[in-house]
Design a protein around this motif. Sequence first.
Motif, PDB file in Angstrom:
ATOM      1  N   THR A 121       0.822  -1.208   0.000  1.00 40.81           N
ATOM      2  CA  THR A 121       0.000   0.000   0.000  1.00 40.81           C
ATOM      3  C   THR A 121       0.853   1.254   0.000  1.00 40.81           C
ATOM      4  OG1 THR A 121      -1.702   1.216   1.216  1.00 40.81           O
ATOM      5  CG2 THR A 121      -0.125  -0.025   2.506  1.00 40.81           C
ATOM      6  N   ALA A 122       0.263   2.325  -0.514  1.00 37.84           N
ATOM      7  CA  ALA A 122       0.910   3.631  -0.445  1.00 37.84           C
ATOM      8  C   ALA A 122       0.545   4.326   0.862  1.00 37.84           C
ATOM      9  CB  ALA A 122       0.481   4.493  -1.628  1.00 37.84           C
ATOM     10  N   ARG A 123      -0.389   3.745   1.627  1.00 46.13           N
ATOM     11  CA  ARG A 123      -0.814   4.326   2.904  1.00 46.13           C
ATOM     12  C   ARG A 123       0.248   4.029   3.966  1.00 46.13           C
ATOM     13  NH1 ARG A 123      -6.746   4.669   3.394  1.00 46.13           N
ATOM     14  NH2 ARG A 123      -7.689   4.248   1.379  1.00 46.13           N
ATOM     15  N   ASP A 124       0.781   5.069   4.588  1.00 49.34           N
ATOM     16  CA  ASP A 124       1.884   4.841   5.520  1.00 49.34           C
ATOM     17  C   ASP A 124       1.635   5.389   6.920  1.00 49.34           C
ATOM     18  OD1 ASP A 124       2.005   7.498   4.964  1.00 49.34           O
ATOM     19  OD2 ASP A 124       4.120   7.531   4.371  1.00 49.34           O
ATOM     20  N   MET A 155      11.564  -9.305  -1.250  1.00 49.78           N
ATOM     21  CA  MET A 155      12.043 -10.690  -1.208  1.00 49.78           C
ATOM     22  C   MET A 155      12.357 -11.117   0.221  1.00 49.78           C
ATOM     23  SD  MET A 155      11.881 -12.274  -4.028  1.00 49.78           S
ATOM     24  CE  MET A 155      12.785 -13.686  -3.388  1.00 49.78           C
ATOM     25  N   ALA A 156      12.957 -10.222   1.004  1.00 52.76           N
ATOM     26  CA  ALA A 156      13.289 -10.554   2.391  1.00 52.76           C
ATOM     27  C   ALA A 156      12.024 -10.828   3.196  1.00 52.76           C
ATOM     28  CB  ALA A 156      14.086  -9.415   3.033  1.00 52.76           C
ATOM     29  N   ARG A 157      10.997 -10.030   2.972  1.00 51.95           N
ATOM     30  CA  ARG A 157       9.737 -10.229   3.696  1.00 51.95           C
ATOM     31  C   ARG A 157       9.055 -11.521   3.254  1.00 51.95           C
ATOM     32  NH1 ARG A 157       7.621  -5.491   6.364  1.00 51.95           N
ATOM     33  NH2 ARG A 157       9.085  -3.768   6.166  1.00 51.95           N
ATOM     34  N   PRO A 185       6.694   3.485  -2.371  1.00 54.41           N
ATOM     35  CA  PRO A 185       7.516   2.585  -3.187  1.00 54.41           C
ATOM     36  C   PRO A 185       8.471   1.780  -2.302  1.00 54.41           C
ATOM     37  CG  PRO A 185       8.410   4.797  -3.270  1.00 54.41           C
ATOM     38  CD  PRO A 185       7.139   4.885  -2.461  1.00 54.41           C
ATOM     39  N   PHE A 186       8.851   0.600  -2.759  1.00 50.24           N
ATOM     40  CA  PHE A 186       9.717  -0.264  -1.961  1.00 50.24           C
ATOM     41  C   PHE A 186      10.820  -0.833  -2.847  1.00 50.24           C
ATOM     42  CE2 PHE A 186       6.003  -2.610  -3.457  1.00 50.24           C
ATOM     43  CZ  PHE A 186       6.589  -3.623  -4.198  1.00 50.24           C
ATOM     44  N   GLU A 187      11.885  -1.265  -2.198  1.00 44.40           N
ATOM     45  CA  GLU A 187      12.971  -1.913  -2.915  1.00 44.40           C
ATOM     46  C   GLU A 187      12.633  -3.401  -3.073  1.00 44.40           C
ATOM     47  OE1 GLU A 187      15.595  -0.567  -4.278  1.00 44.40           O
ATOM     48  OE2 GLU A 187      15.117   1.452  -3.550  1.00 44.40           O
ATOM     49  N   PHE A 188      12.932  -3.970  -4.221  1.00 44.75           N
ATOM     50  CA  PHE A 188      12.584  -5.368  -4.462  1.00 44.75           C
ATOM     51  C   PHE A 188      13.293  -6.289  -3.468  1.00 44.75           C
ATOM     52  CE2 PHE A 188      12.954  -9.501  -6.531  1.00 44.75           C
ATOM     53  CZ  PHE A 188      11.615  -9.745  -6.774  1.00 44.75           C
TER      54      PHE A 188
END
Length: 225
Positions: free
Chosen positions: A79-82, A109-111, A102-105
């Motif tokens: 989500t873009a909701r933070d 993957m870690a999550r 936005p997130f890093e790929f």
Amino acid sequence: MRVLLAEDDKRLGKLIQYMLEQNDIQVEWVTNGSDIYEYAMYTDYDILILDWMMPGETGVEACSRLRKDGYEKAILMLTARDSVEDRVTGLDAGADDYLVKPFEFAELMARLRALGRRSTQKIQQDVVEVGEFTLNRTAKVLKKKDKVIQLSPREFQIFDLLAQNIGIVVPRDIILDRIWGLESDVSSNNIDSYMKILRKKLDLGDGGTVIKTVRGVGYKLEAWS
């Protein structure tokens, strides 16, 4: 690992699918939230990746509905909701983890790896048999024989409280304190309304009343055969 991806942004969805498949993850991708429930309930996924805002049913709505119906696999919300409130809403709906865009790929993957490790650990189910009913406290699901009874979170909490004290009168002030808190604005009339709805949903079909009213005191869940 097999993943269901629910993302209506086609550019982002295509990128996530590509990157996951490059890491030997099987991906099925849907762009309408109304598809989430059917895909999740009838296909064996390891993890669901659900975008919060989706056409049809939102990701958080689908998550909540799945959990109410006993779905136990891992769910990651995108989500873009933070805000803290939004995170709490997503987690309370049943999400196991929450990733803000936005997130890093690499973080995604870690999550996924962490959720995958958790999903391999068998959960000890807390299940109680109450007459014709099966109360699963772990999955937050109540069944009558093999049929799931749709309860709101408050209704489930009330039934659970009465089931923990089966045959014992639970005073109104105890119900109020345990379910809403003594400082809430909930009145006795509100509690009566919840009990009325619960009785209707728990109807045995033979006129039997599961929840008994003890006038001036509270309510009691009676055992029956």
